[in-house]
Design an enzyme around this catalytic site. Structure first.
Site, PDB file in Angstrom:
ATOM      1  N   CYS A 131      28.186  -5.168  45.704  1.00  0.00           N
ATOM      2  CA  CYS A 131      27.499  -3.880  45.828  1.00  0.00           C
ATOM      3  C   CYS A 131      27.112  -3.329  44.448  1.00  0.00           C
ATOM      4  O   CYS A 131      26.229  -3.890  43.809  1.00  0.00           O
ATOM      5  CB  CYS A 131      28.356  -2.929  46.656  1.00  0.00           C
ATOM      6  SG  CYS A 131      27.373  -1.661  47.449  1.00  0.00           S
ATOM      7  N   HIS A 155      30.774  -5.462  51.103  1.00  0.00           N
ATOM      8  CA  HIS A 155      32.135  -5.379  50.552  1.00  0.00           C
ATOM      9  C   HIS A 155      33.100  -6.284  51.321  1.00  0.00           C
ATOM     10  O   HIS A 155      33.727  -5.821  52.275  1.00  0.00           O
ATOM     11  CB  HIS A 155      32.659  -3.941  50.697  1.00  0.00           C
ATOM     12  CG  HIS A 155      31.998  -2.952  49.804  1.00  0.00           C
ATOM     13  ND1 HIS A 155      32.486  -2.640  48.562  1.00  0.00           N
ATOM     14  CD2 HIS A 155      30.881  -2.207  49.970  1.00  0.00           C
ATOM     15  CE1 HIS A 155      31.712  -1.729  47.990  1.00  0.00           C
ATOM     16  NE2 HIS A 155      30.730  -1.451  48.828  1.00  0.00           N
ATOM     17  N   GLU A 195      35.928  -7.189  50.501  1.00  0.00           N
ATOM     18  CA  GLU A 195      37.329  -6.817  50.223  1.00  0.00           C
ATOM     19  C   GLU A 195      37.834  -5.762  51.211  1.00  0.00           C
ATOM     20  O   GLU A 195      39.014  -5.441  51.214  1.00  0.00           O
ATOM     21  CB  GLU A 195      37.475  -6.325  48.767  1.00  0.00           C
ATOM     22  CG  GLU A 195      36.891  -4.952  48.452  1.00  0.00           C
ATOM     23  CD  GLU A 195      35.362  -4.932  48.362  1.00  0.00           C
ATOM     24  OE1 GLU A 195      34.711  -5.950  48.673  1.00  0.00           O
ATOM     25  OE2 GLU A 195      34.812  -3.867  48.009  1.00  0.00           O
TER      26      GLU A 195
HETATM   27  N1  GLN Z   1      25.076   3.155  45.954  1.00  0.00           N
HETATM   28  C1  GLN Z   1      25.879   2.617  44.889  1.00  0.00           C
HETATM   29  C2  GLN Z   1      25.039   2.352  43.646  1.00  0.00           C
HETATM   30  O1  GLN Z   1      23.868   2.471  43.684  1.00  0.00           O
HETATM   31  C3  GLN Z   1      26.554   1.334  45.326  1.00  0.00           C
HETATM   32  C4  GLN Z   1      27.503   1.602  46.459  1.00  0.00           C
HETATM   33  C5  GLN Z   1      28.650   0.659  46.546  1.00  0.00           C
HETATM   34  O2  GLN Z   1      29.016  -0.026  45.589  1.00  0.00           O
HETATM   35  N2  GLN Z   1      29.286   0.682  47.689  1.00  0.00           N
HETATM   36  O3  GLN Z   1      25.563   2.040  42.631  1.00  0.00           O
END
Ligand code: GLN
Length: 192
Positions: A78, A169, A171
């Site tokens: 992410c 994610h 995890e």
């Molecule tokens: N929206 C976050 C970003 O732009 C990422 C979200 C996440 O890591 N769950 O950095």
């Protein structure tokens, strides 16, 4: 095998638990010198602008680039994926620019800010229950980038040499198969 987790911000603890379940030794990385002591590195999810700002403050940007370019296996989830990427659509923020892909932050729109999906991932026999939280999607990838999973036609998991990245994610569920895939990459010693 010693796996580092970049512990500036984000869900460090959950990655630690997933790795420990697989029997890996885990080290939290906050200083450049700590990068010499790990065989692979996870960059967790959180907020990519915060991770980028703290990495700049701690003098980690160049050491991270150097280690990753010389083959340190890395897995970004992410915000971690955003931090690895070569560009972000419509924004300028500190990035490592090591992964040949551009991403769109918070790409799924308000109604789908967070969602779960049963995802087919190349290399896994059964679908993976993937949790997306204000997730990015991958806009464009370079020739050397392999797309391992897509959702709604957008790449959400990619691999380029010794780099792995996912919008979701792994995890946050009890399923360790994606972490296992990363440990296999470390073991096989592939160099980007
Ligand atoms: N929206 C976050 C970003 O732009 C990422 C979200 C996440 O890591 N769950 O950095």
């Amino acid at each position: 095998m010693r796996v580092g987790i970049l512990a500036l911000q984000g869900d460090v603890r959950e990655h630690r638990l997933a790795l420990e379940r697989l029997g890996a030794e885990v080290a939290e990385v906050r200083k450049p010198a700590e990068l010499d002591e790990v065989d692979g590195l996870i960059i967790p999810g959180g907020e990519s602008t915060t991770i980028g700002r703290l990495a700049t403050l701690y003098g980690l940007i160049d050491p991270l680039r150097k280690h990753i370019r010389s083959g340190l296996p890395v897995y970004g989830t992410c915000a971690g994926m955003i931090f690895l990427a070569s560009g972000v659509d419509g924004a300028s923020q500190p990035q490592l620019e090591v992964l040949d892909a551009t991403v769109r932050r918070n790409a799924w729109g308000r109604q789908n800010e967070s969602f779960e999906a049963s995802l087919d991932i190349d290399g896994l026999d059964e679908p993976f229950h993937a949790v997306f939280i204000r997730a990015p999607w991958i806009e464009q990838v370079g020739d050397g980038v392999e797309v391992l999973a897509r959702w709604a036609d957008h790449p959400v998991m990619v691999r380029e040499g010794s780099m792995l990245a996912s919008s979701f994610h792994p995890e946050l569920t009890g399923d360790s198969r994606v972490h296992e895939l990363f440990l296999t990459m470390i073991e096989s010693g592939e160099v980007a």
